[in-house]
Scaffold this motif. Structure first.
Motif, PDB file in Angstrom:
ATOM      1  N   UNK A  92       0.837  -1.190   0.000  1.00 33.02           N
ATOM      2  CA  UNK A  92       0.000   0.000   0.000  1.00 33.02           C
ATOM      3  C   UNK A  92       0.875   1.243   0.000  1.00 33.02           C
ATOM      4  N   UNK A  93       0.219   2.400  -0.180  1.00 33.15           N
ATOM      5  CA  UNK A  93       0.962   3.669  -0.211  1.00 33.15           C
ATOM      6  C   UNK A  93       1.765   3.859   1.083  1.00 33.15           C
ATOM      7  N   UNK A  94       1.101   3.594   2.217  1.00 34.75           N
ATOM      8  CA  UNK A  94       1.767   3.828   3.510  1.00 34.75           C
ATOM      9  C   UNK A  94       3.031   2.993   3.660  1.00 34.75           C
ATOM     10  N   UNK A  95       2.914   1.711   3.231  1.00 34.66           N
ATOM     11  CA  UNK A  95       4.064   0.815   3.362  1.00 34.66           C
ATOM     12  C   UNK A  95       5.229   1.301   2.495  1.00 34.66           C
ATOM     13  N   UNK A  96       4.875   1.769   1.298  1.00 32.06           N
ATOM     14  CA  UNK A  96       5.912   2.300   0.401  1.00 32.06           C
ATOM     15  C   UNK A  96       6.624   3.494   1.045  1.00 32.06           C
ATOM     16  N   UNK A  97       5.819   4.386   1.623  1.00 28.75           N
ATOM     17  CA  UNK A  97       6.397   5.603   2.198  1.00 28.75           C
ATOM     18  C   UNK A  97       7.276   5.299   3.409  1.00 28.75           C
ATOM     19  N   UNK A  98       7.128   4.104   3.970  1.00 27.66           N
ATOM     20  CA  UNK A  98       7.953   3.736   5.128  1.00 27.66           C
ATOM     21  C   UNK A  98       9.313   3.144   4.719  1.00 27.66           C
ATOM     22  N   UNK A  99       9.527   2.923   3.420  1.00 26.27           N
ATOM     23  CA  UNK A  99      10.843   2.401   3.004  1.00 26.27           C
ATOM     24  C   UNK A  99      11.908   3.463   3.291  1.00 26.27           C
ATOM     25  N   UNK A 100      13.143   3.012   3.579  1.00 20.59           N
ATOM     26  CA  UNK A 100      14.207   3.973   3.941  1.00 20.59           C
ATOM     27  C   UNK A 100      14.379   5.074   2.896  1.00 20.59           C
ATOM     28  N   UNK A 101      14.368   4.696   1.594  1.00 22.05           N
ATOM     29  CA  UNK A 101      14.567   5.685   0.522  1.00 22.05           C
ATOM     30  C   UNK A 101      13.556   6.821   0.626  1.00 22.05           C
ATOM     31  N   UNK A 102      12.280   6.433   0.771  1.00 22.60           N
ATOM     32  CA  UNK A 102      11.243   7.463   0.754  1.00 22.60           C
ATOM     33  C   UNK A 102      11.139   8.180   2.090  1.00 22.60           C
ATOM     34  N   UNK A 103      11.523   7.492   3.161  1.00 26.46           N
ATOM     35  CA  UNK A 103      11.548   8.208   4.454  1.00 26.46           C
ATOM     36  C   UNK A 103      12.603   9.306   4.403  1.00 26.46           C
ATOM     37  N   UNK A 104      13.753   8.967   3.787  1.00 25.83           N
ATOM     38  CA  UNK A 104      14.828   9.964   3.613  1.00 25.83           C
ATOM     39  C   UNK A 104      14.347  11.140   2.788  1.00 25.83           C
ATOM     40  N   UNK A 105      13.747  10.786   1.661  1.00 24.94           N
ATOM     41  CA  UNK A 105      13.289  11.822   0.739  1.00 24.94           C
ATOM     42  C   UNK A 105      12.234  12.708   1.403  1.00 24.94           C
ATOM     43  N   UNK A 106      11.433  12.066   2.274  1.00 26.13           N
ATOM     44  CA  UNK A 106      10.379  12.786   2.981  1.00 26.13           C
ATOM     45  C   UNK A 106      10.896  13.896   3.894  1.00 26.13           C
ATOM     46  N   UNK A 107      12.187  13.826   4.235  1.00 22.86           N
ATOM     47  CA  UNK A 107      12.787  14.889   5.057  1.00 22.86           C
ATOM     48  C   UNK A 107      12.758  16.224   4.327  1.00 22.86           C
ATOM     49  N   UNK A 108      12.904  16.152   2.992  1.00 26.59           N
ATOM     50  CA  UNK A 108      12.999  17.402   2.232  1.00 26.59           C
ATOM     51  C   UNK A 108      11.816  17.617   1.286  1.00 26.59           C
ATOM     52  N   UNK A 109      11.268  16.531   0.736  1.00 30.07           N
ATOM     53  CA  UNK A 109      10.202  16.695  -0.262  1.00 30.07           C
ATOM     54  C   UNK A 109       8.837  16.790   0.419  1.00 30.07           C
ATOM     55  N   UNK A 110       7.931  17.596  -0.143  1.00 26.56           N
ATOM     56  CA  UNK A 110       6.586  17.724   0.426  1.00 26.56           C
ATOM     57  C   UNK A 110       5.855  16.383   0.447  1.00 26.56           C
ATOM     58  N   UNK A 111       5.132  16.140   1.560  1.00 22.89           N
ATOM     59  CA  UNK A 111       4.449  14.866   1.749  1.00 22.89           C
ATOM     60  C   UNK A 111       3.465  14.563   0.622  1.00 22.89           C
ATOM     61  N   UNK A 112       2.693  15.589   0.186  1.00 20.94           N
ATOM     62  CA  UNK A 112       1.664  15.304  -0.830  1.00 20.94           C
ATOM     63  C   UNK A 112       2.272  14.896  -2.172  1.00 20.94           C
ATOM     64  N   UNK A 113       3.493  15.390  -2.458  1.00 22.07           N
ATOM     65  CA  UNK A 113       4.163  14.954  -3.691  1.00 22.07           C
ATOM     66  C   UNK A 113       4.513  13.474  -3.607  1.00 22.07           C
ATOM     67  N   UNK A 114       4.994  13.053  -2.434  1.00 18.29           N
ATOM     68  CA  UNK A 114       5.342  11.644  -2.226  1.00 18.29           C
ATOM     69  C   UNK A 114       4.118  10.752  -2.363  1.00 18.29           C
ATOM     70  N   UNK A 115       3.024  11.171  -1.736  1.00 22.43           N
ATOM     71  CA  UNK A 115       1.795  10.371  -1.786  1.00 22.43           C
ATOM     72  C   UNK A 115       1.308  10.244  -3.228  1.00 22.43           C
ATOM     73  N   UNK A 116       1.328  11.384  -3.945  1.00 21.86           N
ATOM     74  CA  UNK A 116       0.853  11.373  -5.327  1.00 21.86           C
ATOM     75  C   UNK A 116       1.712  10.453  -6.188  1.00 21.86           C
ATOM     76  N   UNK A 117       3.031  10.567  -6.029  1.00 23.99           N
ATOM     77  CA  UNK A 117       3.937   9.729  -6.832  1.00 23.99           C
ATOM     78  C   UNK A 117       3.762   8.257  -6.487  1.00 23.99           C
TER      79      UNK A 117
END
Ligand SMILES: *Cc1c(COP(=O)(O)O)cnc(C)c1O
Length: 472
Positions: free
Chosen positions: A18-43
């Motif tokens: 699911x989206x949530x599980x994807x966002x919990x991967x190290x790569x995306x957690x890192x990216x989430x430090x700088x990139x807006x959350x809604x961009x991550x969710x949309x992608x």
């Protein structure tokens, strides 16, 4: 679909995170430090949607859909949406005024002027002598008038806007007489008859496509006529059995009937192109001397400056344009004004050919280009078997001097057996900066004429890099 395949497909679908599980991967957690959350969710949503579609179409059957792979794809999309889409490219096409690639690159002085005006306050509309409000056009008006030999001049957003403004100001509700051969499309939805309609001017076409005489204009004059117009055939050529009256003859007719003569030169040039082995492109001075009341031309064609529409002509008409409501709607911004002034100053100082990239490119000699292409070939033949140089033609482009070419020498790279022209071109476009070349006879061609000095090393390193990639 066989039953096992269906089972495999269902399994793949079930195993998609699911989206949530994807966002919990190290790569995306890192990216989430700088990139807006809604961009991550949309992608993440887009990536999952497309993956589901791919699975349904069988594209992922029996392959692993690794969580890390999916997260990597999401990260790639987020990074892409965060970077600017407008970027530098290397123009190795040999087309000097390439409209799709931004037409004229600016001189170093013009670039510096843009940067200075952009990054600080300026006397854009402030008279430093009186301390009172000034006019932004004052910075270019007298310069432009002097260089074009006209009484006065102004500038607007581009030449399309200049033509639109002139027609609106002087021919709204009236008739404009134009040769049938000049009721043309300039490109990108700019058609003279449509523009006339928009401005409320009535087009009166005279003559035929190939031949129009002075008498055709004369006999079309009515009490409703406001102007005679000439539109330069910038991007096409009619050859053979043709006739068009001189501008001088048109001026004589226009003025005898108290009408305006407007000349849309398109490119317009301040220097004589005949000096560079090309046909004589009418200069702004030619038109003014022949008696045109108003001449319009582009800032970013042969002038070699920023996008702008330049209007030169008689004082009384320019004064009316200056006060027209459209002047505000079509006005130039400070960065363009800065670039335009710096560009015009090169002409004033008689250094245009040395300083303005378009004229540097136009004036390069075949011997010099051959030497440069030869150096490229010497460097590339070590990694690119069959690299050679060939004779060819550069073109002016940008709706100037149609059919005219300049002799050049090109680096020619054959397509390696394991690749294809399309693949190579796509790879070139995906480089940073992207490289745009030409294709002929299954070879990639690179014209040194349009490659800017500071891009040369990058171009060669890019081609070397591509060669080593392809041989793996
Ligand atoms: C190019 C051209 C135009 C449009 O000029 P832009 O500066 O691109 O808006 C108009 N008329 C002629 C004859 C042209 O060649």
């Amino acid at each position: 679909m066989p039953k096992e395949d269906q089972n495999e497909l269902n399994k793949l679908m079930r195993n998609l995170p699911g989206v949530e599980k994807l966002l919990q991967t190290p790569v995306l957690r890192d990216l989430g430090q700088t990139a807006p959350h809604d961009l991550l969710v949309e992608a993440a949503r887009q990536t999952l949607d497309e993956t589901r579609q791919n699975i349904r179409q069988g594209q992922f059957l029996f392959t692993d859909l690794d969580l890390e792979v999916l997260a990597g794809e999401v990260a790639r999309r987020v990074e892409q949406s965060l970077e600017s889409s407008l970027r530098e490219v290397i123009n190795a096409t040999g087309v000097i005024l390439h409209t799709n690639l931004g037409r004229a690159p600016l001189s170093r002085e013009a670039i510096a002027a843009v940067a200075a005006s952009a990054g600080s306050y300026s006397n854009l509309e402030y008279d430093l002598e009186s301390g009172e409000r000034g006019s932004r056009l004052s910075h270019i008006e007298s310069l432009l008038a002097r260089l074009s030999g006209a009484e006065a001049a102004i500038a607007v957003n581009n030449n399309a806007a200049a033509v639109f403004m002139v027609l609106t100001a002087f021919a709204q509700g009236k008739e404009v007489i134009l040769s049938r051969g000049q009721a043309v499309e300039i490109g990108g939805g700019f058609r003279i008859p449509d523009v006339m309609r928009q401005t409320g001017a009535r087009l009166v076409e005279v003559g035929t496509t190939n031949k129009t005489y002075a008498t055709d204009y004369e006999s079309a004059v009515t009490p409703e006529t406001a102007m005679l117009m000439r539109v330069h055939s910038s991007n096409f050529k009619i050859i053979g059995f043709t006739a068009n009256p001189d501008l001088k003859e048109l001026a004589e007719i226009a003025h005898r009937h108290n009408l305006l003569l407007v000349d849309d030169l398109g490119s317009g040039t301040l220097l004589d192109t005949a000096r560079y082995g090309l046909t004589h492109e009418p200069t702004v001075g030619d038109s003014i001397r022949a008696g045109a009341d108003i001449v319009t031309f582009s800032g970013d064609k042969l002038l070699g400056g920023p996008q702008a529409g330049l209007i030169a002509g008689k004082k009384e008409y320019i004064a009316r344009l200056r006060k027209h409501p459209l002047a505000r709607a079509l006005r130039l911004d400070k960065m363009t004004l800065a670039a335009l002034q710096a560009t015009l100053q090169h002409y004033l100082r008689d250094e245009a050919e040395r300083k303005i990239p378009v004229w540097q490119m136009l004036s390069r000699q075949p011997g010099d280009l051959r030497e440069q292409a030869g150096r490229w070939q010497a460097r590339l033949e070590r990694v690119w078997p069959g690299a050679t140089i060939v004779q060819g033609e550069s073109t002016i482009g940008g709706g100037s001097l149609p059919g005219e070419t300049l002799p050049t020498w090109l680096l020619a790279l054959p397509v390696p057996p394991d690749s294809s022209i399309n693949r190579l071109q796509a790879e070139l476009r995906s480089q940073r900066p992207p490289v745009i070349g030409r294709v002929e006879h299954d070879c990639l061609l690179f014209d040194p004429r349009t490659v800017l000095d500071f891009q040369e090393e990058t171009l060669l390193a890019t081609l070397e890099h591509l060669a080593s990639q392809d041989s793996q």
